[in-house]
Write an enzyme that holds these catalytic residues in place. Structure first.
Site, PDB file in Angstrom:
ATOM      1  N   GLN A 180       0.849  -1.201   0.000  1.00 31.63           N
ATOM      2  CA  GLN A 180       0.000   0.000   0.000  1.00 31.63           C
ATOM      3  C   GLN A 180       0.876   1.240   0.000  1.00 31.63           C
ATOM      4  OE1 GLN A 180      -3.367  -0.636   3.089  1.00 31.63           O
ATOM      5  NE2 GLN A 180      -1.810  -2.132   3.581  1.00 31.63           N
ATOM      6  N   VAL A 225       3.500   4.128  -1.065  1.00 28.45           N
ATOM      7  CA  VAL A 225       3.741   4.861  -2.315  1.00 28.45           C
ATOM      8  C   VAL A 225       5.177   5.376  -2.361  1.00 28.45           C
ATOM      9  CG1 VAL A 225       1.307   5.540  -2.504  1.00 28.45           C
ATOM     10  CG2 VAL A 225       2.911   7.061  -1.317  1.00 28.45           C
ATOM     11  N   ASP A 226       6.001   4.973  -1.381  1.00 27.69           N
ATOM     12  CA  ASP A 226       7.309   5.605  -1.205  1.00 27.69           C
ATOM     13  C   ASP A 226       8.438   5.033  -2.057  1.00 27.69           C
ATOM     14  OD1 ASP A 226       8.003   3.192   0.168  1.00 27.69           O
ATOM     15  OD2 ASP A 226       7.446   4.061   2.108  1.00 27.69           O
ATOM     16  N   HIS A 262      -1.646   1.450  -4.238  1.00 30.32           N
ATOM     17  CA  HIS A 262      -2.006   2.869  -4.101  1.00 30.32           C
ATOM     18  C   HIS A 262      -1.129   3.777  -4.935  1.00 30.32           C
ATOM     19  CE1 HIS A 262      -4.113   1.860  -0.007  1.00 30.32           C
ATOM     20  NE2 HIS A 262      -4.796   1.464  -1.060  1.00 30.32           N
ATOM     21  N   CYS A 288      -5.197  13.378 -20.228  1.00 34.54           N
ATOM     22  CA  CYS A 288      -4.952  12.256 -21.159  1.00 34.54           C
ATOM     23  C   CYS A 288      -4.443  11.003 -20.453  1.00 34.54           C
ATOM     24  CB  CYS A 288      -3.968  12.674 -22.268  1.00 34.54           C
ATOM     25  SG  CYS A 288      -2.240  12.752 -21.733  1.00 34.54           S
ATOM     26  N   CYS A 311       1.440  18.479 -18.488  1.00 34.38           N
ATOM     27  CA  CYS A 311       1.697  17.219 -19.185  1.00 34.38           C
ATOM     28  C   CYS A 311       2.551  17.474 -20.431  1.00 34.38           C
ATOM     29  CB  CYS A 311       0.361  16.602 -19.581  1.00 34.38           C
ATOM     30  SG  CYS A 311       0.509  15.115 -20.581  1.00 34.38           S
TER      31      CYS A 311
HETATM   32  C1  BV8 Z   1     -11.810   2.535  -3.347  1.00 37.64           C
HETATM   33  C2  BV8 Z   1      -3.513   8.419  -0.177  1.00 37.64           C
HETATM   34  C3  BV8 Z   1     -13.408   2.031  -5.019  1.00 37.64           C
HETATM   35  C4  BV8 Z   1      -2.172   8.269  -0.704  1.00 37.64           C
HETATM   36  C5  BV8 Z   1      -4.498   6.665   1.055  1.00 37.64           C
HETATM   37  C6  BV8 Z   1     -15.306  -0.749   2.863  1.00 37.64           C
HETATM   38  C7  BV8 Z   1     -15.813  -0.225   4.045  1.00 37.64           C
HETATM   39  C8  BV8 Z   1     -15.666   1.130   4.335  1.00 37.64           C
HETATM   40  C9  BV8 Z   1     -15.026   1.978   3.471  1.00 37.64           C
HETATM   41  C10 BV8 Z   1     -14.521   1.455   2.310  1.00 37.64           C
HETATM   42  C11 BV8 Z   1     -14.686   0.112   2.015  1.00 37.64           C
HETATM   43  N1  BV8 Z   1     -14.097  -0.126   0.823  1.00 37.64           N
HETATM   44  C12 BV8 Z   1     -13.568   1.023   0.369  1.00 37.64           C
HETATM   45  C13 BV8 Z   1     -13.834   2.013   1.260  1.00 37.64           C
HETATM   46  C14 BV8 Z   1     -13.444   3.437   1.152  1.00 37.64           C
HETATM   47  C15 BV8 Z   1     -11.998   3.724   1.425  1.00 37.64           C
HETATM   48  C16 BV8 Z   1     -11.622   3.131   2.765  1.00 37.64           C
HETATM   49  O1  BV8 Z   1     -11.064   2.060   2.878  1.00 37.64           O
HETATM   50  N2  BV8 Z   1     -11.902   3.850   3.821  1.00 37.64           N
HETATM   51  C17 BV8 Z   1     -11.645   3.356   5.164  1.00 37.64           C
HETATM   52  C18 BV8 Z   1     -10.468   4.119   5.762  1.00 37.64           C
HETATM   53  C19 BV8 Z   1     -12.889   3.522   5.965  1.00 37.64           C
HETATM   54  N3  BV8 Z   1     -11.188   3.199   0.345  1.00 37.64           N
HETATM   55  C20 BV8 Z   1     -10.957   3.895  -0.759  1.00 37.64           C
HETATM   56  O2  BV8 Z   1     -11.417   5.021  -0.932  1.00 37.64           O
HETATM   57  C21 BV8 Z   1     -10.132   3.215  -1.795  1.00 37.64           C
HETATM   58  N4  BV8 Z   1     -10.733   3.259  -3.056  1.00 37.64           N
HETATM   59  O3  BV8 Z   1     -12.364   1.846  -2.530  1.00 37.64           O
HETATM   60  O4  BV8 Z   1     -12.204   2.631  -4.660  1.00 37.64           O
HETATM   61  C22 BV8 Z   1     -14.463   3.043  -5.046  1.00 37.64           C
HETATM   62  C23 BV8 Z   1     -14.164   4.365  -5.304  1.00 37.64           C
HETATM   63  C24 BV8 Z   1     -15.184   5.298  -5.330  1.00 37.64           C
HETATM   64  C25 BV8 Z   1     -16.476   4.871  -5.082  1.00 37.64           C
HETATM   65  C26 BV8 Z   1     -16.740   3.533  -4.840  1.00 37.64           C
HETATM   66  C27 BV8 Z   1     -15.708   2.601  -4.828  1.00 37.64           C
HETATM   67  C28 BV8 Z   1      -8.839   3.993  -1.973  1.00 37.64           C
HETATM   68  C29 BV8 Z   1      -7.972   3.862  -0.761  1.00 37.64           C
HETATM   69  C30 BV8 Z   1      -6.695   4.651  -0.950  1.00 37.64           C
HETATM   70  C31 BV8 Z   1      -6.374   5.380   0.265  1.00 37.64           C
HETATM   71  N5  BV8 Z   1      -5.189   6.176   0.071  1.00 37.64           N
HETATM   72  N6  BV8 Z   1      -3.715   7.717   1.010  1.00 37.64           N
HETATM   73  C32 BV8 Z   1      -1.191   9.059   0.081  1.00 37.64           C
HETATM   74  O5  BV8 Z   1      -1.434  10.253   0.329  1.00 37.64           O
HETATM   75  O6  BV8 Z   1      -0.166   8.487   0.383  1.00 37.64           O
HETATM   76  S1  BV8 Z   1      -4.687   5.999   2.591  1.00 37.64           S
HETATM   77  C33 BV8 Z   1      -3.289   5.512   3.319  1.00 37.64           C
HETATM   78  O7  BV8 Z   1      -3.725   4.369   4.012  1.00 37.64           O
HETATM   79  C34 BV8 Z   1      -2.002   5.177   2.649  1.00 37.64           C
HETATM   80  O8  BV8 Z   1      -2.031   5.270   1.288  1.00 37.64           O
HETATM   81  C35 BV8 Z   1      -1.741   3.752   3.059  1.00 37.64           C
HETATM   82  O9  BV8 Z   1      -1.276   3.034   1.981  1.00 37.64           O
HETATM   83  C36 BV8 Z   1      -3.109   3.268   3.456  1.00 37.64           C
HETATM   84  C37 BV8 Z   1      -3.120   2.156   4.462  1.00 37.64           C
HETATM   85  O10 BV8 Z   1      -2.480   2.556   5.644  1.00 37.64           O
HETATM   86  P1  BV8 Z   1      -1.404   1.604   6.291  1.00 37.64           P
HETATM   87  O11 BV8 Z   1      -0.379   1.297   5.288  1.00 37.64           O
HETATM   88  O12 BV8 Z   1      -2.118   0.473   6.904  1.00 37.64           O
HETATM   89  O13 BV8 Z   1      -0.730   2.537   7.371  1.00 37.64           O
HETATM   90  P2  BV8 Z   1      -1.299   3.038   8.769  1.00 37.64           P
HETATM   91  O14 BV8 Z   1      -0.594   4.302   9.092  1.00 37.64           O
HETATM   92  O15 BV8 Z   1      -2.769   3.063   8.783  1.00 37.64           O
HETATM   93  O16 BV8 Z   1      -0.867   1.943   9.817  1.00 37.64           O
HETATM   94  C38 BV8 Z   1       0.483   1.738  10.133  1.00 37.64           C
HETATM   95  C39 BV8 Z   1       0.572   0.441  10.891  1.00 37.64           C
HETATM   96  O17 BV8 Z   1       1.942   0.113  11.050  1.00 37.64           O
HETATM   97  C40 BV8 Z   1      -0.034   0.490  12.289  1.00 37.64           C
HETATM   98  O18 BV8 Z   1      -0.858  -0.647  12.472  1.00 37.64           O
HETATM   99  C41 BV8 Z   1       1.170   0.433  13.230  1.00 37.64           C
HETATM  100  O19 BV8 Z   1       0.907  -0.269  14.430  1.00 37.64           O
HETATM  101  C42 BV8 Z   1       2.148  -0.325  12.365  1.00 37.64           C
HETATM  102  N7  BV8 Z   1       3.573  -0.107  12.662  1.00 37.64           N
HETATM  103  C43 BV8 Z   1       4.191   1.020  13.102  1.00 37.64           C
HETATM  104  N8  BV8 Z   1       5.517   0.818  13.175  1.00 37.64           N
HETATM  105  C44 BV8 Z   1       5.734  -0.447  12.737  1.00 37.64           C
HETATM  106  C45 BV8 Z   1       4.505  -1.035  12.428  1.00 37.64           C
HETATM  107  N9  BV8 Z   1       4.405  -2.304  11.983  1.00 37.64           N
HETATM  108  C46 BV8 Z   1       5.538  -3.001  11.837  1.00 37.64           C
HETATM  109  N10 BV8 Z   1       6.771  -2.504  12.116  1.00 37.64           N
HETATM  110  C47 BV8 Z   1       6.911  -1.242  12.571  1.00 37.64           C
HETATM  111  N11 BV8 Z   1       8.140  -0.740  12.841  1.00 37.64           N
HETATM  112 ZN    ZN Z   2      -1.808  14.827 -20.911  1.00 37.33          ZN
END
Ligand code: BV8
Ligand code: ZN
Length: 248
Positions: A108, A110-111, A126, A137, A155
């Site tokens: 997930q 993007v880095d 993502h 385009c 673009c």
């Molecule tokens: C979509 C932008 C179809 C990029 C991000 C079902 C139910 C409810 C809602 C939905 C559903 N299905 C879809 C949805 C809607 C929504 C969604 O999921 N919402 C949730 C939050 C309620 N999903 C979408 O909108 C997706 N698209 O479904 O399209 C559609 C579209 C339109 C209409 C109908 C259908 C698109 C999702 C894209 C989200 N983009 N950001 C950016 O700016 O970078 S979100 C963001 O969250 C990041 O991109 C990241 O990739 C993603 C997930 O996060 P994690 O990677 O899990 O990171 P997080 O910080 O949350 O957690 C870190 C974890 O690491 C923690 O648990 C922590 O304990 C742990 N940790 C910390 N240190 C360590 C560690 N683990 C191991 N080692 C360590 N050292």
């Molecule tokens: Zn273009």
């Protein structure tokens, strides 16, 4: 606390790891945390830009409303990333791709740190922060080539506005990426879920698909997640400490 190799990984999991032919890893922001990349959730909800939570600044609405601001946020993040390096979790995962007959890395993130560590054919659910996409385009361009006149690059093909090629909230995932990841999940026998809060869908459904198809699912995370109950094993701790232990 340093992860203890003897007690943390069960004998069953060690056996499965040594015999597995088809392994899938789903990674999230936590895998990059030890490189210094802020996570989105947990650890104080650290991703905030000019007092806007990331769910606002990284949204489809914000691209419509204020594209220069979105670019400023992503330019800032790229500036931070440019100084960071892959950590031992990225490196372990990169080594695993040559260890198993079939290996799939779904991220997930993007880095681009998995690729920097040597991972190939990464399924980026993502998108990537290192690429821009044309709003008109759909052409993709490397961000390294862009010129930022008036805050929004143009673009090279049609002159339209470019935007970061990442999947924002409310947007569809790249065509085919989820379908490919789901297909790989259905055939893997061992599935690692590392560093993700498992709340963003459809990414979080990948381990669910793997489990339903009979895979052994292992979570690596210092915190429990909504997925923990579904997992066969939960390894509490940092990915950079735990993942390298599998080779010991
Ligand atoms: C979509 C932008 C179809 C990029 C991000 C079902 C139910 C409810 C809602 C939905 C559903 N299905 C879809 C949805 C809607 C929504 C969604 O999921 N919402 C949730 C939050 C309620 N999903 C979408 O909108 C997706 N698209 O479904 O399209 C559609 C579209 C339109 C209409 C109908 C259908 C698109 C999702 C894209 C989200 N983009 N950001 C950016 O700016 O970078 S979100 C963001 O969250 C990041 O991109 C990241 O990739 C993603 C997930 O996060 P994690 O990677 O899990 O990171 P997080 O910080 O949350 O957690 C870190 C974890 O690491 C923690 O648990 C922590 O304990 C742990 N940790 C910390 N240190 C360590 C560690 N683990 C191991 N080692 C360590 N050292
Ligand atoms: Zn273009």
């Amino acid at each position: 606390m340093q992860a203890d190799t003897k007690t943390l990984i069960s004998e069953e999991l060690r056996q499965r790891f040594s015999k597995a032919k088809n392994v899938l890893v789903l990674s999230g922001a936590g895998v990059s945390a030890e490189s210094g990349v802020p996570t989105f959730r947990g650890g104080g909800d650290s991703a905030v830009w000019k007092k806007m939570p990331f769910s606002v600044i990284s949204s489809a609405e914000m691209v419509e409303r204020d594209l220069p601001e979105v670019w400023e946020w992503f330019n800032y993040r790229r500036g931070v990333l440019a100084t960071l390096k892959p950590n031992s979790a990225h490196e372990a995962i990169a080594r695993w791709q040559d260890r198993f007959d079939h290996f799939t890395l779904v991220t997930q993130n993007v880095d681009g740190l998995h690729q920097a560590a040597g991972s190939r054919e990464v399924i980026e659910l993502h998108g990537t922060i290192w690429q821009a996409r044309c709003c008109d385009c759909d052409a993709r361009h490397s961000v390294r080539d862009l010129k930022f006149d008036n805050g929004v690059p143009a673009c090279f093909d049609c002159g339209g506005h470019l935007r970061p090629d990442v999947v924002l909230f409310g947007e569809m995932l790249p065509a085919g990426a989820f379908e490919l990841a789901a297909m790989k999940a259905e055939s893997c026998e061992l599935c690692f879920v590392a560093g993700t809060s498992a709340v963003v869908y459809p990414a979080a459904s990948i381990p669910e698909i793997a489990r339903a198809a009979g895979a052994y699912v292992v979570e690596v995370n210092p915190e429990l997640t909504p997925l923990s109950d579904l997992c066969d094993e939960v390894l509490p701790g940092k990915a950079g400490e735990i993942l390298p232990l599998f080779e010991k």
